[in-house]
Design an enzyme around this catalytic site. Structure first.
Site, PDB file in Angstrom:
ATOM      1  N   GLU A   1      -7.982 -14.424  10.830  1.00 20.17           N
ATOM      2  CA  GLU A   1      -8.049 -14.371   9.411  1.00 20.17           C
ATOM      3  C   GLU A   1      -6.831 -14.575   8.658  1.00 20.17           C
ATOM      4  OE1 GLU A   1     -10.007 -10.660   9.893  1.00 20.17           O
ATOM      5  OE2 GLU A   1     -11.476 -11.201   8.403  1.00 20.17           O
TER       6      GLU A   1
ATOM      7  N   CYS B   1      -5.394  -5.164   2.762  1.00 18.86           N
ATOM      8  CA  CYS B   1      -4.434  -4.571   3.845  1.00 18.86           C
ATOM      9  C   CYS B   1      -5.335  -3.732   4.874  1.00 18.86           C
ATOM     10  CB  CYS B   1      -3.473  -3.501   3.370  1.00 18.86           C
ATOM     11  SG  CYS B   1      -2.234  -4.445   2.374  1.00 18.86           S
TER      12      CYS B   1
ATOM     13  N   CYS C   1      -1.143 -14.169   3.140  1.00 16.71           N
ATOM     14  CA  CYS C   1      -0.982 -13.429   4.055  1.00 16.71           C
ATOM     15  C   CYS C   1      -1.548 -13.958   5.397  1.00 16.71           C
ATOM     16  CB  CYS C   1      -1.833 -12.059   3.818  1.00 16.71           C
ATOM     17  SG  CYS C   1      -1.852 -10.922   5.239  1.00 16.71           S
TER      18      CYS C   1
ATOM     19  N   CYS D   1      -3.592   1.741  15.139  1.00 13.71           N
ATOM     20  CA  CYS D   1      -3.679   2.524  14.201  1.00 13.71           C
ATOM     21  C   CYS D   1      -5.004   3.182  13.699  1.00 13.71           C
ATOM     22  CB  CYS D   1      -2.792   1.985  12.839  1.00 13.71           C
ATOM     23  SG  CYS D   1      -1.280   1.393  13.626  1.00 13.71           S
TER      24      CYS D   1
ATOM     25  N   CYS E   1      -6.776   1.533  10.275  1.00 13.39           N
ATOM     26  CA  CYS E   1      -6.726   0.115  10.252  1.00 13.39           C
ATOM     27  C   CYS E   1      -7.833  -0.364  11.031  1.00 13.39           C
ATOM     28  CB  CYS E   1      -5.542  -0.473  10.682  1.00 13.39           C
ATOM     29  SG  CYS E   1      -5.400  -2.290  11.003  1.00 13.39           S
TER      30      CYS E   1
ATOM     31  N   SER F   1       6.114   0.001   8.489  1.00 14.15           N
ATOM     32  CA  SER F   1       4.967   0.671   8.133  1.00 14.15           C
ATOM     33  C   SER F   1       5.246   2.151   8.601  1.00 14.15           C
ATOM     34  CB  SER F   1       3.647   0.229   8.833  1.00 14.15           C
ATOM     35  OG  SER F   1       3.202  -1.088   8.619  1.00 14.15           O
TER      36      SER F   1
ATOM     37  N   CYS G   1      -5.582  -6.771  17.344  1.00 16.36           N
ATOM     38  CA  CYS G   1      -4.239  -5.970  17.514  1.00 16.36           C
ATOM     39  C   CYS G   1      -4.205  -5.056  18.441  1.00 16.36           C
ATOM     40  CB  CYS G   1      -3.681  -5.277  16.000  1.00 16.36           C
ATOM     41  SG  CYS G   1      -2.266  -4.450  16.213  1.00 16.36           S
TER      42      CYS G   1
HETATM   43  N1  SAH Z   1       0.737  -4.825  12.125  1.00 14.54           N
HETATM   44  C1  SAH Z   1       1.615  -4.827  11.125  1.00 14.54           C
HETATM   45  C2  SAH Z   1       1.130  -5.856   9.813  1.00 14.54           C
HETATM   46  C3  SAH Z   1      -0.365  -5.636   9.722  1.00 14.54           C
HETATM   47  S1  SAH Z   1      -0.893  -4.393   8.745  1.00 14.54           S
HETATM   48  C4  SAH Z   1       1.759  -3.435  10.541  1.00 14.54           C
HETATM   49  O1  SAH Z   1       1.195  -2.452  10.749  1.00 14.54           O
HETATM   50  O2  SAH Z   1       2.759  -3.192   9.762  1.00 14.54           O
HETATM   51  C5  SAH Z   1      -0.256  -4.587   7.035  1.00 14.54           C
HETATM   52  C6  SAH Z   1      -0.090  -3.139   6.216  1.00 14.54           C
HETATM   53  O3  SAH Z   1      -1.443  -2.582   5.939  1.00 14.54           O
HETATM   54  C7  SAH Z   1       0.518  -2.032   7.089  1.00 14.54           C
HETATM   55  O4  SAH Z   1       1.453  -1.639   6.316  1.00 14.54           O
HETATM   56  C8  SAH Z   1      -0.600  -1.053   7.510  1.00 14.54           C
HETATM   57  O5  SAH Z   1      -0.012   0.080   7.712  1.00 14.54           O
HETATM   58  C9  SAH Z   1      -1.621  -1.194   6.239  1.00 14.54           C
HETATM   59  N2  SAH Z   1      -2.967  -0.635   6.500  1.00 14.54           N
HETATM   60  C10 SAH Z   1      -3.530  -0.665   7.483  1.00 14.54           C
HETATM   61  N3  SAH Z   1      -4.848  -0.133   7.272  1.00 14.54           N
HETATM   62  C11 SAH Z   1      -4.872   0.174   6.071  1.00 14.54           C
HETATM   63  C12 SAH Z   1      -5.795   0.567   5.375  1.00 14.54           C
HETATM   64  N4  SAH Z   1      -6.862   0.841   5.807  1.00 14.54           N
HETATM   65  N5  SAH Z   1      -5.781   0.732   3.962  1.00 14.54           N
HETATM   66  C13 SAH Z   1      -4.559   0.348   3.561  1.00 14.54           C
HETATM   67  N6  SAH Z   1      -3.506  -0.265   4.095  1.00 14.54           N
HETATM   68  C14 SAH Z   1      -3.604  -0.213   5.495  1.00 14.54           C
HETATM   69 FE1  SF4 Z   2      -2.028  -3.224  14.398  1.00 16.23          FE
HETATM   70 FE2  SF4 Z   2      -0.952  -3.099  11.981  1.00 16.23          FE
HETATM   71 FE3  SF4 Z   2      -3.510  -2.436  12.191  1.00 16.23          FE
HETATM   72 FE4  SF4 Z   2      -1.719  -0.762  13.014  1.00 16.23          FE
HETATM   73  S1  SF4 Z   2      -1.972  -1.417  11.036  1.00 16.23           S
HETATM   74  S2  SF4 Z   2      -3.617  -1.589  14.209  1.00 16.23           S
HETATM   75  S3  SF4 Z   2      -0.149  -2.385  14.046  1.00 16.23           S
HETATM   76  S4  SF4 Z   2      -2.720  -4.420  12.261  1.00 16.23           S
END
Ligand code: SAH
Ligand code: SF4
Length: 341
Positions: free
Chosen positions: A89, A333, A102, A113, A116, A215, A109
Site C-alpha cells: 500500500e 498511520c 506515504c 507493535c 499497529c 517512533s 512488517c
Molecule cells: N515502521 C515504521 C514506519 C511505519 S509506522 C515505524 O514504526 O516507525 C508510521 C507511524 O505510525 C509510526 O510512528 C507508528 O508508531 C505509528 N502508528 C502505528 N500504528 C498506529 C496507530 N494505530 N495509530 C496511530 N499511529 C500509529
Molecule cells: Fe511495523 Fe512500524 Fe507498524 Fe511497528 S508501527 S508494526 S514497526 S509498521
C-alpha cells in the site's frame, strides 16, 4: 521481464553493454525518473531500434494500481500490485500547496507493535529499490502530478520497518533525490523507524539519506517493551543514545513520533518523562492520537488529553499534533493492513 526501475546510471550502462555509447544510460535514467516516462517505446531521445530492443527484454516495472480507496478528506489509499503478484500500500495526501506520499518499504512488517494494524499482516518480504521508487511514480502518474517544479514530500511510513531494508531504502533515496533522477530534495523525504539501533548508526553514515523520525511511543523502558516488543532487543536507553550520537546535517532535526493510547501512555507524567528523555536533543515531536482498527486493543484519547500532553511537551520542544488523514478508508498511520472496503 526484468524491471528497469531501481537501476542507477552505472547499472544501466552495464545492461546496455559496450556496444552503446555511454550517454545512452543517462538518457534512459533521465526518461525513467526525471520525465517519468512509463512507456519505453516513447523515449524519444533513443533510436527506435534501441527502444524496440529494450522493450523486448525489459519492463519499466512500475507497480500497477489494483485498487484505489478515496477518503472524504481527499486522501487516496492505493493497493499496488508488484511483479510477483504480492501487493503493498501507498497513500497519497493532497494539500493546498503540496502533496505528500506515504510509501511502504516492506510487504507487511515483522516488528509487531501492538497498536499497529500492519503488524497483523506479518512479514512477507523486502521491497526492492525499484518497488520503493515505483510507488512514488505510480501515485504521481495516477494523480497527474506535473513533471518538474512539484512540491512533493515523501514519507517512508507505510508498511514495514525501513531500517530492516536499509540497502534498498538508501538506493531508492539516491534515485529519489538525484537531480537527474526524481529530483526531490532530501529535506522533503523522511524515514520513520521503530528504533533499530545499529541501523540508525549505519544510516547516519550514508552520504545521501532521508530525514530521520523515531517512533518513541512510550516514556519508560517497561511501557515501551509492552507496546513495542522490539525494545527487548534494542533498549530505549540505547535508542536515545543513538539519537544523541546521530550526525544531523546543519538544517536538520530529529522527529519523535508518539502514538497516544488512552489511559496507557498519555498521562501528564508520561509527557514530563518524554521531555526528560528528549533533553538537549535538536528535535521536534509529532503526537498521533491512536488511529483505531479492528483487533487493536487500545482506545483513542479525547482531544483535551492530547492537547494537555502537547502543552507539557511543547514547553521544552516544538510539539505538533498529526492530523489523521484518510481514517475512513484505513489510510491513516498504523492502519495499512490491506483492508478491503
Ligand atoms: N515502521 C515504521 C514506519 C511505519 S509506522 C515505524 O514504526 O516507525 C508510521 C507511524 O505510525 C509510526 O510512528 C507508528 O508508531 C505509528 N502508528 C502505528 N500504528 C498506529 C496507530 N494505530 N495509530 C496511530 N499511529 C500509529
Ligand atoms: Fe511495523 Fe512500524 Fe507498524 Fe511497528 S508501527 S508494526 S514497526 S509498521
Amino acid at each position: 521481464m526484468q524491471a528497469l526501475l531501481g537501476l542507477e546510471v552505472q547499472d544501466i550502462e552495464r545492461i546496455l553493454g559496450p556496444g552503446e555509447p555511454r550517454f545512452r544510460a543517462r538518457q534512459i535514467y533521465r526518461a525513467l525518473y526525471r520525465e517519468r516516462q512509463l512507456d519505453l517505446m516513447q523515449i524519444s531521445t533513443l533510436p527506435l531500434e534501441l527502444r524496440r530492443e529494450l522493450a523486448s527484454t525489459y519492463s519499466v516495472g512500475i507497480p500497477s494500481v489494483e485498487r484505489r480507496f478515496e477518503s472524504q478528506d481527499g486522501t487516496r489509499r492505493y493497493l499496488l500490485a508488484l511483479e510477483d503478484g504480492k501487493t503493498v500500500e501507498a497513500v497519497w495526501m493532497p494539500e493546498e500547496k503540496r502533496q505528500t506520499i506515504c510509501i511502504s518499504t516492506q510487504v507487511g512488517c515483522a516488528v509487531g507493535c501492538r497498536f499497529c494494524m500492519t503488524a497483523l499482516l506479518g512479514f512477507e518480504r523486502n521491497l526492492s529499490a525499484g518497488e520503493i521508487v515505483g510507488q512514488v511514480l505510480a501515485a504521481a502518474a495516477d494523480n497527474g502530478l506535473p513533471v518538474g517544479g512539484e512540491r512533493l514530500n515523501v514519507v517512508m511510513m507505510g508498511q514495514g520497518e525501513p531500517l530492516l531494508n536499509l540497502p534498498n531504502v538508501v538506493k531508492a533515496t539516491r534515485i529519489l533525490t538525484d537531480p537527474a533522477g526524481c529530483g526531490i530534495s532530501p529535506r522533503r523525504i523522511t524515514l520513520s523507524t521503530s528504533g533499530i539501533v545499529p541501523k540508525i548508526q549505519e544510516l547516519g553514515h550514508q552520504e545521501v539519506r532521508p530525514k530521520l523520525a523515531i517512533s518513541l511511543n512510550a516514556s519508560t523502558e517497561e511501557m515501551r517493551r509492552e507496546l513495542m516488543p522490539i525494545t527487548r532487543k534494542y533498549h530505549l536507553k540505547d535508542l536515545m543514545e543513538a539519537c544523541r550520537a546521530y550526525p544531523l546535517r546543519p538544517w536538520e532535526r530529529l522527529t519523535f513520533e508518539y502514538v497516544l493510547l488512552k489511559g496507557v501512555n498519555d498521562s501528564d507524567a508520561d509527557a514530563r518523562r518524554v521531555v526528560k528523555l528528549l533533553a538537549n536533543l535538536k528535535c521536534k515531536v509529532n503526537l498521533i492520537a491512536l488511529n483505531p482498527g479492528p483487533e487493536i486493543p487500545f482506545d483513542t484519547p479525547e482531544e483535551e488529553r492530547v492537547l494537555a500532553f502537547q502543552r507539557i511537551v511543547s514547553r521544552a520542544v516544538p510539539c505538533f499534533i498529526r492530523k489523521p488523514r484518510g481514517r475512513d478508508v484505513y489510510a491513516a498511520c498504523g492502519q495499512l493492513k490491506k483492508v478491503s472496503l
